[in-house]
Design an enzyme around this catalytic site. Structure first.
Site, mmCIF file in Angstrom:
data_model
loop_
_atom_site.group_PDB
_atom_site.id
_atom_site.type_symbol
_atom_site.label_atom_id
_atom_site.label_comp_id
_atom_site.label_asym_id
_atom_site.label_seq_id
_atom_site.Cartn_x
_atom_site.Cartn_y
_atom_site.Cartn_z
ATOM 1 N N ASP A 38 0.859 -1.186 0.000
ATOM 2 C CA ASP A 38 0.000 0.000 0.000
ATOM 3 C C ASP A 38 0.888 1.226 0.000
ATOM 4 O OD1 ASP A 38 -2.229 1.877 0.626
ATOM 5 O OD2 ASP A 38 -3.294 0.074 1.245
ATOM 6 N N ASP A 64 3.646 1.592 -4.909
ATOM 7 C CA ASP A 64 2.810 2.355 -5.825
ATOM 8 C C ASP A 64 2.491 1.438 -6.999
ATOM 9 O OD1 ASP A 64 1.671 4.003 -7.721
ATOM 10 O OD2 ASP A 64 3.285 5.488 -7.728
ATOM 11 N N VAL A 65 1.238 0.999 -7.117
ATOM 12 C CA VAL A 65 0.889 0.005 -8.141
ATOM 13 C C VAL A 65 0.951 0.558 -9.559
ATOM 14 C CG1 VAL A 65 -0.541 -1.351 -6.563
ATOM 15 C CG2 VAL A 65 -1.604 0.459 -7.950
ATOM 16 N N TYR A 156 -14.920 5.444 -13.394
ATOM 17 C CA TYR A 156 -14.791 4.284 -12.515
ATOM 18 C C TYR A 156 -15.352 3.041 -13.199
ATOM 19 C CZ TYR A 156 -15.053 1.560 -8.172
ATOM 20 O OH TYR A 156 -14.892 0.602 -7.210
ATOM 21 N N LYS A 160 -13.334 -0.486 -14.108
ATOM 22 C CA LYS A 160 -13.758 -1.759 -13.526
ATOM 23 C C LYS A 160 -14.299 -2.712 -14.590
ATOM 24 C CE LYS A 160 -12.514 -0.955 -9.333
ATOM 25 N NZ LYS A 160 -11.406 -1.738 -8.732
ATOM 26 N N THR A 193 -16.514 0.723 3.030
ATOM 27 C CA THR A 193 -15.069 0.907 2.898
ATOM 28 C C THR A 193 -14.769 2.393 2.726
ATOM 29 O OG1 THR A 193 -14.961 0.818 0.476
ATOM 30 C CG2 THR A 193 -14.952 -1.296 1.648
#
Length: 261
Positions: A38, A64-65, A156, A160, A193
């Protein structure tokens, strides 16, 4: 039944909070060695301490993805420390809502970089190590927004939805290679979340706070209630375990019936 992923090494991105934390704690409880990554270092360390206090095995790496060099480093560290990778949960993601007419290209690209590029990089760099160990399970976190459209969430939904079909394509590629790697997507519904802090206020014109998830669920979800990270973690556990050995390219929808309506 305990020990459902005993001895497996699992990498979970975005594991410092929310669904990622829930998955890390669940897999660790069932015997996995969990590598949490993370950008939230303090929270990541907190999750590791909680897992270790409960008798599990976990470690944290800053990650950092969106950075390919960072992915290479993370996988190399796992190879050096554990010599294998059995499970990858591509969970890291952000939600940036708002009208498509007001969305900047910078915002679009930021969301795409985390939600889609990050998944691509994880899959690309995890598969070789998984193959060396005889296979593994890749679990890509999509959303119900990857199955149906939502006003003021165009960016978004695009990311996804991309994760959904990317997952199926890679599942076929791995199946064709007979490498033992299974690839599936998970589609959470209304789950409590932190992501709602980023998208809630922007999806409702005039709002300046995250939405009331209980009220939203009472109206939109057939079961009438919101979900929690552990609800998603239970599904991830099944996909990570050998119980799902015959499952690849599938969509696991965990939404209280939201997409059925």
């Amino acid at each position: 039944m305990a020990g459902r992923v005993d001895g497996k090494v699992a990498l979970i991105t975005g594991g410092a909070s929310g669904i990622g934390r829930g998955c890390a704690e669940r897999l660790a409880k069932e015997g996995a060695v969990v590598v949490i990554t993370d950008l939230q270092d303090a929270k990541g360390d907190e999750v590791v301490r909680a897992i270790q206090s409960a008798g599990g095995r976990a470690e944290y790496l800053h990650h950092d993805v969106t950075d390919e060099a960072a992915w290479i480093s993370v996988v190399d560290q796992i190879r050096t420390r554990h010599a294998r990778l059995d499970v990858l949960v591509n969970n890291a993601g952000i939600g940036l809502g708002g009208s498509i007419l007001e969305m900047t290209l910078e915002t679009w690209r930021k969301q795409t970089a985390v939600n889609l590029d990050g998944v691509f990089l994880g899959v690309k760099h995890a598969i070789p190590l998984m193959r060396q160990g005889g296979g593994g399970s890749i679990i890509n976190m999509s959303s119900v927004a990857g199955l149906k459209g939502a006003a003021n969430l165009a960016g978004y939904c695009a990311t996804k939805g991309g994760v959904r079909l990317f997952t199926k394509a890679v599942a076929l590629e791995c199946a064709g290679a007979q490498d033992g790697v299974r690839v599936n997507s998970v589609h959470p519904g209304i789950i409590e979340t932190p992501i709602w802090e980023g998208i809630g206020a922007t999806t409702t014109p005039g709002a300046n706070a995250p939405p009331d998830l209980d009220a939203m669920s009472a109206v939109a979800v057939p079961l009438g209630v919101k979900g929690y990270p552990e609800d998603i973690a239970n599904g991830v556990l099944w996909l990570a375990s050998d119980e799902s050995r015959y499952v690849t390219g599938a969509e696991l929808v965990i939404d209280g019936g939201l997409t059925v309506r």
